[in-house]
Design a protein around this motif. Sequence first.
Motif, short mmCIF file in Angstrom:
data_model
loop_
_atom_site.label_atom_id
_atom_site.label_comp_id
_atom_site.label_asym_id
_atom_site.label_seq_id
_atom_site.Cartn_x
_atom_site.Cartn_y
_atom_site.Cartn_z
N UNK A 321 21.16 -21.20 25.86
CA UNK A 321 22.10 -21.06 26.97
C UNK A 321 23.44 -21.64 26.51
N UNK A 322 24.52 -20.91 26.72
CA UNK A 322 25.77 -21.44 26.16
C UNK A 322 26.23 -22.72 26.85
N UNK A 323 25.78 -22.95 28.09
CA UNK A 323 26.15 -24.22 28.73
C UNK A 323 25.37 -25.38 28.11
N UNK A 324 24.13 -25.11 27.69
CA UNK A 324 23.38 -26.17 27.02
C UNK A 324 23.99 -26.46 25.65
N UNK A 325 24.52 -25.44 25.02
CA UNK A 325 25.09 -25.62 23.68
C UNK A 325 26.44 -26.31 23.70
N UNK A 326 27.32 -25.84 24.58
CA UNK A 326 28.71 -26.29 24.57
C UNK A 326 29.25 -26.50 25.99
N UNK A 327 28.38 -27.03 26.87
CA UNK A 327 28.74 -27.15 28.29
C UNK A 327 30.01 -27.96 28.53
N UNK A 328 30.09 -29.14 27.88
CA UNK A 328 31.26 -30.01 28.12
C UNK A 328 32.55 -29.32 27.69
N UNK A 329 32.51 -28.72 26.52
CA UNK A 329 33.72 -28.05 25.99
C UNK A 329 34.10 -26.87 26.88
N UNK A 330 33.09 -26.12 27.33
CA UNK A 330 33.39 -24.96 28.19
C UNK A 330 34.05 -25.43 29.49
N UNK A 331 33.50 -26.51 30.07
CA UNK A 331 34.06 -27.03 31.33
C UNK A 331 35.49 -27.51 31.12
N UNK A 332 35.72 -28.18 30.01
CA UNK A 332 37.06 -28.71 29.72
C UNK A 332 38.06 -27.55 29.51
N UNK A 333 37.63 -26.55 28.75
CA UNK A 333 38.53 -25.40 28.49
C UNK A 333 38.78 -24.61 29.78
N UNK A 360 38.66 -21.56 20.00
CA UNK A 360 37.47 -21.41 19.14
C UNK A 360 37.19 -22.69 18.37
N UNK A 361 38.26 -23.38 17.98
CA UNK A 361 38.07 -24.62 17.22
C UNK A 361 37.30 -25.64 18.05
N UNK A 362 37.43 -25.60 19.37
CA UNK A 362 36.70 -26.53 20.25
C UNK A 362 35.23 -26.13 20.39
N UNK A 363 34.95 -24.84 20.20
CA UNK A 363 33.60 -24.34 20.52
C UNK A 363 32.68 -24.23 19.32
N UNK A 364 33.24 -24.16 18.14
CA UNK A 364 32.42 -23.84 16.96
C UNK A 364 31.47 -24.99 16.59
#
Length: 364
Positions: A321-333, A360-364
Amino acid sequence: MPGLYIHVPFCARKCAYCDFYSVPLNAAAAEEYLRALDRECGGLPDGFAPETVFIGGGTPTVLPPAELARLLDLLARRVNLGRVTEWTCEANPVTLDAEKIRILRGAGVNRVSLGVQSFDDGVLKFLGRLHTAREAVEAFRLLRAEGFDNIGLDLMCAVPGGAIERDLERALALGPEHLSVYGLTFEDGTPLARRRDAGEVAELDEDEQLRQFRVVRETLKGAGFHHYEISNYARPGRECRHNLLYWGPGEYLGLGPAAHSHWGGQRWGNPRRLEDWAAGAPREFDETLDPEARAREALVFGLRRLDGVGRARFRAETGFDYHALRGEEIAWLARLGMLEEEGGCLRLTEKGLAVSNAVFAELV
Ligand code: SF4
């Protein structure tokens, strides 16, 4: 359905901004290339039948007619092309003539991507391009006259001294099916970067780059083009299916020096230099990404597409799940207004599109 990429490593002359691998063409190098390509085709997996083929470079059309015909014949003999629906060849205006266009058409190539970059001769000279604006227009018309009904033009924005508005107008007047518009980058080691370092030329500031990005988007959307990837626009239904493989979950094999492949959960890159590749040197890199790294990569590649990343589909394809992978970064972006999630689909906002590399640099 997989894709096949063939890298043709020759250019008539190096452009001032280019750091792709390419070398001057001569008869011995062309012979070495075609022989090694024939051998490499022999190593394609059993049953491999691509749906898309993309011949890129370099400049494939710098090959003389006889060698171009040999290349296409070799592919027809060595690869199962029975399922191909889209077959693209990149071309440079000054290297195209009616004979080569007929050879391409006769072999089954049904899409041409024409490297125009600008319709301003001063800008073309600044970029170190070999052709003039008039030659680009003539090449386009010749392609049409010979029956190509799917032509893409490559343009460049953020060029010092350039006027993207005028270039878009000239491009649209030709009526292409597809437009790719990339911002000029000053890659280290290129003549252009050396000129910048010597103080002879300056990169456009960020505000102007963003303004041009918006001009491109608004102009092309207004002209009925579908903005489907950060730098790519198409008439509806004319999106480049091969390139969509790179941004989707698709697999592809690359042949030729410096060609990359993504196949069976592995990624690798062929040796960059023609001599090394032809001599069978080891791959430049060869990696098996762990499932989580693959999922993160899929998220970033998927966000390049304007239709975004569907949460359910992403989970089905990657197991994450992308929220499990990068939830904090997604919320911040999302708080910064760079990403939005709507109807179970995550995508870049208008603001995020313009600064996608930073996102993308925040998510990779
Ligand atoms: S034609 Fe294309 S690949 Fe060749 S040097 Fe110019 S930009 Fe690079």
